[in-house]
Design a protein around this motif. Structure first.
Motif, PDB file in Angstrom:
ATOM      1  N   TYR A 111       0.833  -1.202   0.000  1.00 50.68           N
ATOM      2  CA  TYR A 111       0.000   0.000   0.000  1.00 50.68           C
ATOM      3  C   TYR A 111       0.871   1.258   0.000  1.00 50.68           C
ATOM      4  O   TYR A 111       0.616   2.206  -0.750  1.00 50.68           O
ATOM      5  CB  TYR A 111      -0.929  -0.004   1.217  1.00 50.68           C
ATOM      6  CG  TYR A 111      -1.727   1.270   1.353  1.00 50.68           C
ATOM      7  CD1 TYR A 111      -2.861   1.500   0.570  1.00 50.68           C
ATOM      8  CD2 TYR A 111      -1.318   2.268   2.249  1.00 50.68           C
ATOM      9  CE1 TYR A 111      -3.571   2.691   0.684  1.00 50.68           C
ATOM     10  CE2 TYR A 111      -2.026   3.452   2.376  1.00 50.68           C
ATOM     11  CZ  TYR A 111      -3.160   3.656   1.586  1.00 50.68           C
ATOM     12  OH  TYR A 111      -3.863   4.828   1.694  1.00 50.68           O
ATOM     13  N   TYR A 112       1.931   1.277   0.880  1.00 52.95           N
ATOM     14  CA  TYR A 112       2.830   2.433   0.933  1.00 52.95           C
ATOM     15  C   TYR A 112       3.551   2.631  -0.405  1.00 52.95           C
ATOM     16  O   TYR A 112       3.809   3.768  -0.825  1.00 52.95           O
ATOM     17  CB  TYR A 112       3.846   2.253   2.065  1.00 52.95           C
ATOM     18  CG  TYR A 112       3.249   2.451   3.444  1.00 52.95           C
ATOM     19  CD1 TYR A 112       2.477   3.583   3.722  1.00 52.95           C
ATOM     20  CD2 TYR A 112       3.466   1.532   4.469  1.00 52.95           C
ATOM     21  CE1 TYR A 112       1.934   3.783   4.984  1.00 52.95           C
ATOM     22  CE2 TYR A 112       2.925   1.711   5.733  1.00 52.95           C
ATOM     23  CZ  TYR A 112       2.143   2.839   5.979  1.00 52.95           C
ATOM     24  OH  TYR A 112       1.601   3.033   7.234  1.00 52.95           O
ATOM     25  N   ALA A 113       3.886   1.513  -1.064  1.00 50.18           N
ATOM     26  CA  ALA A 113       4.540   1.603  -2.371  1.00 50.18           C
ATOM     27  C   ALA A 113       3.606   2.252  -3.387  1.00 50.18           C
ATOM     28  O   ALA A 113       4.023   3.091  -4.199  1.00 50.18           O
ATOM     29  CB  ALA A 113       4.954   0.217  -2.841  1.00 50.18           C
ATOM     30  N   CYS A 114       2.342   1.872  -3.306  1.00 49.36           N
ATOM     31  CA  CYS A 114       1.338   2.443  -4.216  1.00 49.36           C
ATOM     32  C   CYS A 114       1.176   3.940  -3.936  1.00 49.36           C
ATOM     33  O   CYS A 114       1.087   4.753  -4.864  1.00 49.36           O
ATOM     34  CB  CYS A 114       0.014   1.700  -4.021  1.00 49.36           C
ATOM     35  SG  CYS A 114      -1.225   2.094  -5.255  1.00 49.36           S
ATOM     36  N   GLU A 115       1.189   4.297  -2.641  1.00 47.66           N
ATOM     37  CA  GLU A 115       1.051   5.695  -2.251  1.00 47.66           C
ATOM     38  C   GLU A 115       2.248   6.502  -2.724  1.00 47.66           C
ATOM     39  O   GLU A 115       2.113   7.625  -3.238  1.00 47.66           O
ATOM     40  CB  GLU A 115       0.914   5.776  -0.733  1.00 47.66           C
ATOM     41  CG  GLU A 115       0.676   7.173  -0.206  1.00 47.66           C
ATOM     42  CD  GLU A 115       0.580   7.176   1.315  1.00 47.66           C
ATOM     43  OE1 GLU A 115      -0.422   7.688   1.858  1.00 47.66           O
ATOM     44  OE2 GLU A 115       1.524   6.656   1.964  1.00 47.66           O
ATOM     45  N   ALA A 116       3.444   5.928  -2.570  1.00 46.20           N
ATOM     46  CA  ALA A 116       4.669   6.621  -2.983  1.00 46.20           C
ATOM     47  C   ALA A 116       4.680   6.846  -4.497  1.00 46.20           C
ATOM     48  O   ALA A 116       5.014   7.941  -4.982  1.00 46.20           O
ATOM     49  CB  ALA A 116       5.888   5.805  -2.558  1.00 46.20           C
ATOM     50  N   LEU A 117       4.284   5.816  -5.247  1.00 44.17           N
ATOM     51  CA  LEU A 117       4.289   5.943  -6.704  1.00 44.17           C
ATOM     52  C   LEU A 117       3.248   6.955  -7.158  1.00 44.17           C
ATOM     53  O   LEU A 117       3.462   7.686  -8.139  1.00 44.17           O
ATOM     54  CB  LEU A 117       4.023   4.576  -7.347  1.00 44.17           C
ATOM     55  CG  LEU A 117       4.186   4.516  -8.867  1.00 44.17           C
ATOM     56  CD1 LEU A 117       5.587   4.942  -9.276  1.00 44.17           C
ATOM     57  CD2 LEU A 117       3.880   3.127  -9.396  1.00 44.17           C
ATOM     58  N   TYR A 118       2.142   7.025  -6.448  1.00 44.77           N
ATOM     59  CA  TYR A 118       1.107   8.015  -6.782  1.00 44.77           C
ATOM     60  C   TYR A 118       1.684   9.425  -6.693  1.00 44.77           C
ATOM     61  O   TYR A 118       1.474  10.258  -7.577  1.00 44.77           O
ATOM     62  CB  TYR A 118      -0.088   7.859  -5.843  1.00 44.77           C
ATOM     63  CG  TYR A 118      -1.196   8.860  -6.089  1.00 44.77           C
ATOM     64  CD1 TYR A 118      -2.195   8.606  -7.018  1.00 44.77           C
ATOM     65  CD2 TYR A 118      -1.222  10.077  -5.396  1.00 44.77           C
ATOM     66  CE1 TYR A 118      -3.197   9.531  -7.253  1.00 44.77           C
ATOM     67  CE2 TYR A 118      -2.214  11.014  -5.625  1.00 44.77           C
ATOM     68  CZ  TYR A 118      -3.211  10.729  -6.559  1.00 44.77           C
ATOM     69  OH  TYR A 118      -4.205  11.650  -6.808  1.00 44.77           O
TER      70      TYR A 118
END
Length: 755
Positions: A111-118
């Motif tokens: 989830y944090y990876a998805c947030e960072a990429l966003y």
């Protein structure tokens, strides 16, 4: 993580905070990193910027410790925010470690990876387009993530990326299509939803021409169309509908042949559930219909594959009415593409039927008119796959051998439905009309199977079979072959009929002989249809010739009785009856003599033929010989039927001739002869009452007076009635001998007619 290691320019406090398990502390560290990077940007110190990003990626985001990985992700996002518009220069270094975390087993970390990429993508905007493939690949995996929070985060990122691609004019479609082709075969519903949504977006972007690459993804789209989710199926239908609209707008740029293979496969159904299978089949058939209409003769070389897909659908019931209608439209459109020009290429080939130079020019018009009338009436291992069509449409070649193979396979398959079988016969008829030279070499192989369809149980099926199937050889026979040719199988008394026509009649009578039920139940119907569609005189002429040589005398008698009933009662034989009534031409006399010799197999039929041709004296002579015949119940029943026929409209002229007693004494004598043969039955009473109505019976004993010669009528043609009587005697002697042999007795060994 080793805290003693040098992470400069990151301070020890930042490093400790990035490794902390609390999100708030990691967030504080991210703010410090953002401030630090901004300073480097202001100083244009790209070396330090790269160094910070490298530390965050290698030492944190790719660390073995989960909290460190989380710290690294938020730190990379902070770098991107600090870089602003300059983040595009470092995107590869920023994105790759984040995408690696998409595969982490910890859902929180994904989830944090998805947030960072966003955050990275949001800042970089259009600069991420060159990296679209790796982003798409990562997102396609997250779309199927089991964790709802991760899936929700990926959806936000997905929407952002779609907005960016829609606004961009630098999207590399060529590089993206291979990845799309690979991912489109995913079986996961969420992944399919993700893929189909992206195709819909790309199709809507004016600067992206996805239609050029449709052959590479069309099969995958049909796979998705079979998904169990109604929502996914609906979205896929919309996508396919948009593609079809675009195809109709720009047909010249469409790669029809490359996609037709896919349609052929999906038109045949699949192993999906009934609901999805029906949808796939209907959609594929609708596409096929449009392809044939838009591509025209370009699809001709691939007709066998199309027919393999279309023909089975024609026998669907009302539950698949839409698919059946689409298949029917495909069939008619494809049939219209076959023209006489498809027969030109093989002109002069040795396998073609010979033609006379003086063949009437009206032949083709006759064939075309026949076809128009016909049109107004009603995973395979042998699939013929498509190959890319040549841009030169003039070089289009009809795959006739492949088409005939497909048609023949459906004829031989006992599971083939009635409407499919009828359509196969129509195709054969059509091909013989349009391409007789090429079809001629297939006649021998098709003939036996076509004859078997005579046993069809449906009137509709048999009618069409006769018109479109059995008569398929007749365009070649009657128009393409030499009218005067006489092969070994030719009839000696029908010079206008060549060997194939005569062979057809032989096989037809042979089938009647082997299948008496077929003769009894459908024989009259079949012969009447033949007379309606062809020349009735030729039909009766050839059958009479064949029956003259028939060894099974019982069958010959039954067949003659059937033909005689048809001749006397059928409206289709009106012209032939009129021809036989007037024996003043050589042709009519030849026809009478030909029929008479075969009619001798049935004495009562022979008398009725004499009544029809107004040979009353000969009829009287024949009846005189009935006393020497074996009178059976069947014989008397035939006499009974003849009496009833005399009372029918067919013999109105005969009844009126009873008024002219003076010139028709033998007619009256013949009728009295029939009366004497009958037992006192209803027929006896009927004929007796009719004869009592004859005026001045005394005149019957008076010598007949000749009528004054009518100069307007041609002189009568001589017929040797004495020879005909002798032939009648010989035939009846054969019947008598056969009956004695069958009975296994030697009664009346000397009972023979006097020759």
């Amino acid at each position: 993580m080793n805290t003693e290691k040098d992470f400069s320019p990151l301070t020890p406090s930042i490093v400790r905070a990035l490794n902390d398990k609390l999100y708030e502390k990691r967030k504080v560290a991210a703010l410090e990193i953002e401030k630090l990077v901004r300073e480097f940007v202001a100083q244009s110190n790209s070396t330090q910027i790269k160094h910070v990003i490298q530390i965050l990626a290698m030492e944190f985001a790719l660390s073995q410790h989960p909290h460190s990985r989380k710290g690294g992700l938020i730190g990379l996002a902070a770098c991107s925010i600090a870089l602003g518009k300059d983040s595009g220069l470092y995107l590869k270094e920023l994105i790759e470690p984040v995408l690696t975390c998409f595969n982490d087993s910890d859902s929180r970390l994904r989830y944090y990876a998805c947030e960072a990429l966003y955050n990275i993508v949001k800042v970089a905007r259009g600069a991420v387009v060159p990296h679209f493939n790796v982003l798409f690949d990562g997102l396609s995996k997250l779309a199927a993530d089991p964790d709802p929070n991760v899936k929700s985060g990926s959806e936000l990122l997905d929407r952002l990326l779609k907005d960016i691609v829609t606004e961009s004019n630098k999207f590399d479609l060529v590089a993206f299509v291979p990845l799309l082709r690979e991912r489109i075969y995913s079986n996961n519903q969420y992944a399919r939803q993700f893929i189909i949504s992206w195709i819909l977006v790309l199709e809507s972007v004016p600067g992206i021409n996805l239609l050029d690459y449709l052959p590479e993804i069309l099969d995958g789209l049909f796979q998705i169309l079979g998904d169990g989710s109604k929502e996914i199926r609906k979205t896929c239908e919309v996508v396919l509908g948009e593609f079809l609209k675009e195809i109709k707008k720009t047909p010249s740029s469409v790669k029809f042949a490359e996609m037709a293979n896919i349609l052929v496969i999906h038109c045949q159904g699949s192993d999906e559930s009934k609901l999805t299978n029906d949808l796939i089949q209907l959609t594929a058939m609708s596409w096929m219909r449009e392809f044939i209409q838009l591509a025209g003769r370009v699809v001709l070389p691939y007709s066998s594959g199309i027919l393999t897909a279309v023909l089975p659908c024609l026998s669907f019931d009302d539950r698949k009415k839409s698919t059946k209608e689409a298949a029917n439209a495909c069939n008619h459109s494809l049939m219209k593409l076959v023209t006489p020009e498809d027969d030109v290429e093989e002109a002069g080939v040795g396998s073609e039927p010979p033609q006379q130079e003086d063949t009437p020019s009206r032949t083709q018009d006759t064939l075309d008119n026949s076809l128009n009338a016909s049109q107004d009436s009603v995973g395979f291992s042998n699939i013929s796959f498509f190959t890319p069509a040549s841009p030169d449409r003039a070089q289009v070649t009809l795959d006739l051998d492949g088409i005939v193979q497909v048609l023949d396979r459906h004829l031989h398959d006992p599971a083939t439905g009635m409407m499919t079988r009828i359509t196969v016969l129509k195709w054969l008829y059509h091909l013989y009309i349009k391409t007789p030279r090429k079809m001629f070499r297939h006649t021998d192989s098709l003939f036996p199977m076509l004859l078997k369809t005579l046993s069809d149980e449906s009137d509709e099926g048999t009618t069409v079979a006769l018109k479109e199937g059995f008569l398929l050889a007749f365009p070649v026979i009657c128009f393409c072959c030499v009218p005067g040719s006489k092969g070994a199988d030719c009839s000696p008394s029908t010079p206008s009929m060549n060997s194939y026509f005569y062979k057809f009649m032989i096989n037809l009578l042979k089938r009647f002989s082997m299948e008496r039920k077929l003769l009894e139940m459908r024989g009259t119907f079949i012969i009447r249809q033949l007379c309606l569609l062809l020349n009735a005189e030729n039909i009766f002429h050839s059958m009479a010739d064949i029956l003259l040589k028939e060894e099974d005398l019982k069958f010959a008698s039954i067949m003659v009785q059937t033909l005689n009933t048809i001749l006397l009662t059928s409206a289709e034989l009106f012209q032939l009856r009129n021809q036989l009534k007037d024996l003043h031409t050589q042709e009519s006399c030849a026809l009478f003599c030909c029929l008479y010799r075969s009619w001798c197999h049935n004495p009562v039929a022979t008398v009725s033929l004499c009544f029809l041709t107004q040979n009353y004296k000969h009829a009287y002579d024949l009846i005189q010989k009935f006393g020497d015949l074996e009178v059976t119940v069947d014989f008397l029943m035939e006499v009974d039927k003849l009496v009833q026929l005399i009372e029918c409209p067919i013999f109105t002229y005969l009844r009126l001739q009873l008024l002219d007693v003076e010139n028709n004494p033998y007619l009256i004598k013949a009728l009295y002869g029939l009366l004497m043969l009958l037992p006192q039955s209803q027929a006896f009473m009927m004929l007796s009452h009719r004869l009592r109505c004859v005026p001045n019976p005394e005149l019957m004993r008076a010598a007949p007076q000749k009528k004054p010669a009518d100069s307007s009528k041609p002189a009568p043609v001589h017929i040797d009635y004495g020879e005909l009587l002798q032939h009648f005697d010989r035939v009846q002697n054969k019947h008598l001998e056969v009956r004695h042999q069958r009975a296994g007795r030697a009664e009346h060994p000397d009972r023979k007619l006097v020759l």
